[in-house]
Write an enzyme that holds these catalytic residues in place. Structure first.
Site, short mmCIF file in Angstrom:
data_model
loop_
_atom_site.label_atom_id
_atom_site.label_comp_id
_atom_site.label_asym_id
_atom_site.label_seq_id
_atom_site.Cartn_x
_atom_site.Cartn_y
_atom_site.Cartn_z
N GLY A 18 0.83 -1.20 0.00
CA GLY A 18 0.00 0.00 0.00
C GLY A 18 0.86 1.25 0.00
O GLY A 18 2.06 1.22 0.28
N GLY A 20 0.90 5.46 1.24
CA GLY A 20 0.31 6.45 2.11
C GLY A 20 0.85 7.83 1.83
O GLY A 20 1.70 8.02 0.94
N GLY A 21 0.37 8.81 2.58
CA GLY A 21 0.81 10.17 2.37
C GLY A 21 2.25 10.41 2.80
O GLY A 21 2.91 11.33 2.31
N MET A 22 2.76 9.57 3.72
CA MET A 22 4.10 9.75 4.23
C MET A 22 5.05 8.66 3.77
O MET A 22 6.23 8.92 3.52
CB MET A 22 4.07 9.80 5.76
CG MET A 22 5.43 10.01 6.41
SD MET A 22 5.34 10.03 8.22
CE MET A 22 4.97 8.31 8.56
N ALA A 23 4.56 7.43 3.65
CA ALA A 23 5.44 6.30 3.35
C ALA A 23 4.71 5.26 2.53
O ALA A 23 3.47 5.24 2.47
CB ALA A 23 5.95 5.68 4.65
N ASN A 24 5.50 4.42 1.88
CA ASN A 24 4.98 3.27 1.16
C ASN A 24 5.33 2.02 1.94
O ASN A 24 6.40 1.94 2.56
CB ASN A 24 5.58 3.20 -0.25
CG ASN A 24 5.21 4.42 -1.08
OD1 ASN A 24 4.13 4.99 -0.91
ND2 ASN A 24 6.10 4.83 -1.96
N VAL A 25 4.45 1.03 1.91
CA VAL A 25 4.64 -0.20 2.68
C VAL A 25 4.78 -1.37 1.73
O VAL A 25 4.01 -1.52 0.77
CB VAL A 25 3.46 -0.43 3.65
CG1 VAL A 25 3.73 -1.67 4.52
CG2 VAL A 25 3.25 0.78 4.54
N LYS A 40 8.22 -0.32 5.95
CA LYS A 40 7.64 1.00 5.69
C LYS A 40 8.78 1.92 5.27
O LYS A 40 9.71 2.19 6.04
CB LYS A 40 6.94 1.54 6.94
CG LYS A 40 6.33 2.92 6.74
CD LYS A 40 5.55 3.38 7.96
CE LYS A 40 4.21 2.70 8.07
NZ LYS A 40 3.35 3.34 9.10
N ASP A 134 -4.65 9.21 16.14
CA ASP A 134 -5.19 8.90 14.82
C ASP A 134 -5.82 7.51 14.81
O ASP A 134 -5.64 6.74 13.87
CB ASP A 134 -4.09 9.00 13.75
CG ASP A 134 -4.67 9.02 12.33
OD1 ASP A 134 -5.86 9.40 12.17
OD2 ASP A 134 -3.96 8.66 11.39
#
Length: 673
Positions: A18, A20-25, A40, A134
């Site tokens: 997946g 995300g706005g900060m990192a890719n996993v 991550k 969050d």
């Protein structure tokens, strides 16, 4: 990051999980420890952003401090070619958001079990003074065994950091945002509790309570709109369970639970019959001493714009500067009068008629439009009526301006007689008001022949039987046969049973491996049961007083932690029920006597009946087996009870998998000589 790339010479990338706005996993394989992990990796376009790097490092720090079975573990932190990465536990499954979508509606007991796991994890974070900030279903993973694990502590901040500064940037997902966060105030432990209440609401109803076209409109609803009732969605939800949602999501943090542990303890008893008839939770009135929190500049401006857009706009008056002053008439001789002016209507009679006709046409068109709009059928949503009686379903449909259509009856082993199985159109469908909804009612269950499941795989059998309405339990036993294979069953094969009233316990092979017991003191009931299940151990939960351990948590075990036992062994864990009562609260000891009837299983030679007795008093929990015996005739049993103060006991007797006797409100008045 491409597949087969090896990070730091150790983690071989398999595929993307997946973005995300900060990192890719990514899913990767640890070549040294030979296990799958989740990597991550900070996005390349953000690796030079100091704020993002700090948040990424904060997640690593927060996760390192937290060791808990329901928090995703952090294995490694590293950097390669300027790329910062975290190596974390890989949870094979899905997030809670998708889990709800795929399996809704969730059984109430399963909702409570999942929430207990989540609350236990958050309690550990709060014990370390770490606020997640969050919490949402997307940050909660559910593995293949149904266990929950919290992840993404990227915006979690220690309380000490909050006391230094306060940011005007609102972080977190707006659907789960507490009112104080929506105002731009500092997040507290009560802010996490609010988010947990929204998550519980979504698990019970399948959707979030507040929706809107913009983030600002949703944020407004969090601190202005009343929390919708989960019982309006499903009247079968106990009031005690709705009260947990209402208290956790109270607008004023002072009305919420003081701690996550308080919320967990309250949630644990919501399905108990002792809380039947509980009143709806109402927040306290703190009067004018409520702390006023100034909203952040961004939200304040958005709120003002939102309110101004909805306000009725008055027509402005003409100012003196824009009004043309009247022209002074020219002086005329005293004996002359000015000529009278002709009106505009007399000078332009044709135009006047056209304007009148046009105005009439416009009025007629407007009236026609209003009439069409008023006559247009309005739409409504079909409520969930499954599990209700026909009368209750009709009342609930009437609230949504709907009525009952045709009623069909079918046999059902999962739904009680005269209760709704399903509706057509189904729940949450959009229909026109005054539509008729067809109902399918249960005509009662029918007995079926129980199969012989010995030597079959327990997980497959459990799934099939529960789908047909059976209550399935397992006990482990050391065996040379394959692990997970059924060794025996307590319901006789080919016997006629009612699925909805039958509990079957399978003895399942645990293999012959040794297990080194962990120290279970201080653990919650759900954590103990999960540990026992994952290690194929039987657990006997007992209750006792403890001045050192709070209610609902274990204070001792036998054998002790560190002892090696065979898989399939039974461990005894004592759960605290609070401080020992004073001498002014006497303990009552008495017996309740009852007769267990012998059941003829076949027309052949008589067979013994398997009888299991479960009790709950000061020393026992009804979820643990108290006594197991076999009978060949009607048998009289004496069941001992020890109750202190106003405590109420329970007992349940199961014969060949079927409940034959039960009393959930035992007092000393039930004592027999």
């Amino acid at each position: 990051m491409t597949p087969n790339y090896t990070l730091s010479g150790r983690y071989r990338i398999i595929r993307s999980l997946g973005e995300g706005g900060m990192a890719n996993v990514y899913l990767a394989h640890d070549l040294i420890l030979d296990r799958d992990v989740a990597v991550k990796l900070l996005r390349l376009d953000l690796r030079d952003d100091p704020k993002t790097i700090k948040r990424f490092q904060r997640e690593a720090l927060a996760t390192t401090e937290l060791v808990h079975p329901h928090i995703v573990s952090l294995y490694d932190v590293g950097e390669e070619n300027g790329m910062q990465y975290l190596v974390m536990e890989y949870v094979k499954g899905m997030d809670l958001k998708n889990y709800i979508k795929e399996r809704f509606p969730l059984p109430l007991q399963q909702v409570i079990d999942i929430m207990e796991q989540i609350l236990s994890a958050v309690a550990t974070a709060h014990a370390h003074n770490i606020i997640h900030r969050d919490l949402k279903p997307q940050n909660i993973l559910i593995d293949e065994n149904g266990n929950a694990k919290i992840t993404d502590f990227g915006i979690a901040v220690a309380l000490s950091e909050h006391t230094m500064t306060q940011t005007n940037t609102i972080l977190g997902s707006v659907h789960y945002l507490s009112p104080e966060q929506a105002r731009g105030s500092m997040a507290t432990k009560q802010s996490d509790i609010y988010s947990l209440g929204i998550i519980l609401y979504e698990m019970l109803t399948g959707s979030v309570p507040f929706k809107g076209e913009t983030a600002v409109s949703i944020a407004l609803k969090h601190f202005q709109s009343e929390m919708p009732s989960v019982r309006d969605y499903d009247s079968q939800i106990p009031q005690a369970l709705e009260n947990v949602v209402l208290q956790a999501t109270a607008k004023d943090p002072r009305d919420r639970y003081a701690t996550v542990e308080d919320m967990a303890n309250d949630l644990l008893t919501t399905l108990s019959t002792l809380r039947t008839g509980e009143k709806r939770f109402e927040p306290k009135d703190f009067g004018n001493d409520e702390t006023k929190i100034m909203p952040s500049a961004q939200i304040a401006a958005a709120i003002d714009a939102h309110r101004q857009a909805e306000a009725t706009q008055a027509m402005p008056k003409l100012s003196a500067q824009t009004t043309t002053p009247p022209t002074e008439p020219a002086s005329t001789p005293a004996d002359e009068s000015p000529l009278p002016k002709r009106s505009w209507s007399k000078r332009h009679p044709f135009r006047r008629k056209l304007l009148i006709i046009g105005a009439i046409v416009l009025l007629l068109l407007g009236a026609l439009g209003v009439g069409l709009e008023l006559s247009r059928p309005k739409e409504t949503t079909v409520p969930r009526v499954s599990g209700l009686t026909q009368a209750s379903a009709a009342k609930l449909l009437a609230k949504h301006h709907l009525s009952v259509g045709t009623v069909k009856r079918v046999k059902s082993n999962r739904v009680a007689k005269n209760h709704v199985i399903k509706s057509l159109p189904g729940a949450r469908s959009t229909v026109q008001e005054r539509s008729r909804i067809n109902l399918t009612l249960s005509n009662g269950s029918k007995k079926i022949s129980f199969g012989n499941y010995v030597n079959e795989t327990y997980t497959d059998v459990k799934r099939d039987l529960e789908a047909n309405g059976f209550d399935v339990k397992e006990r482990f036993s050391t065996s040379e046969v394959a692990t997970g294979q059924i060794i025996s069953q307590d319901v006789v094969a080919n016997s006629q049973v009612l699925p909805s009233k039958t509990t079957v316990t399978f003895t399942v092979s645990s293999g012959s491996r040794l297990v080194t017991l962990k120290d279970l003191t201080g653990e919650s009931r759900s954590d103990i049961l999960n540990y026992a299940h994952s290690n194929r151990l039987n657990v006997d939960l007992k209750r006792g007083y403890s001045d050192e351990q709070k209610t609902g948590y274990s204070y001792s075990q036998s054998p002790e932690g560190g002892t090696e036992v065979r898989a399939g062994a039974t461990i005894t864990v004592n759960m605290s029920k609070g401080n020992r009562p004073t001498s002014s609260t006497p303990t009552k000891s008495f017996y309740v006597k009852t007769t267990v009837p012998y059941q003829t299983l076949t027309t052949a030679t008589s067979q013994s009946n398997d009888v299991k007795v479960y009790i709950q008093d000061d020393s026992h929990l009804i979820s643990s087996l108290y006594r197991d015996l076999t009978i060949t005739r009607d048998t009289r049993l004496s069941i001992p009870f020890q109750l202190s103060g106003k405590q109420v006991g329970q007992y349940r007797i199961v014969c060949n998998g079927t409940v034959v006797d039960e009393n959930l409100k035992v007092t000393n008045k039930d004592a027999t000589n």
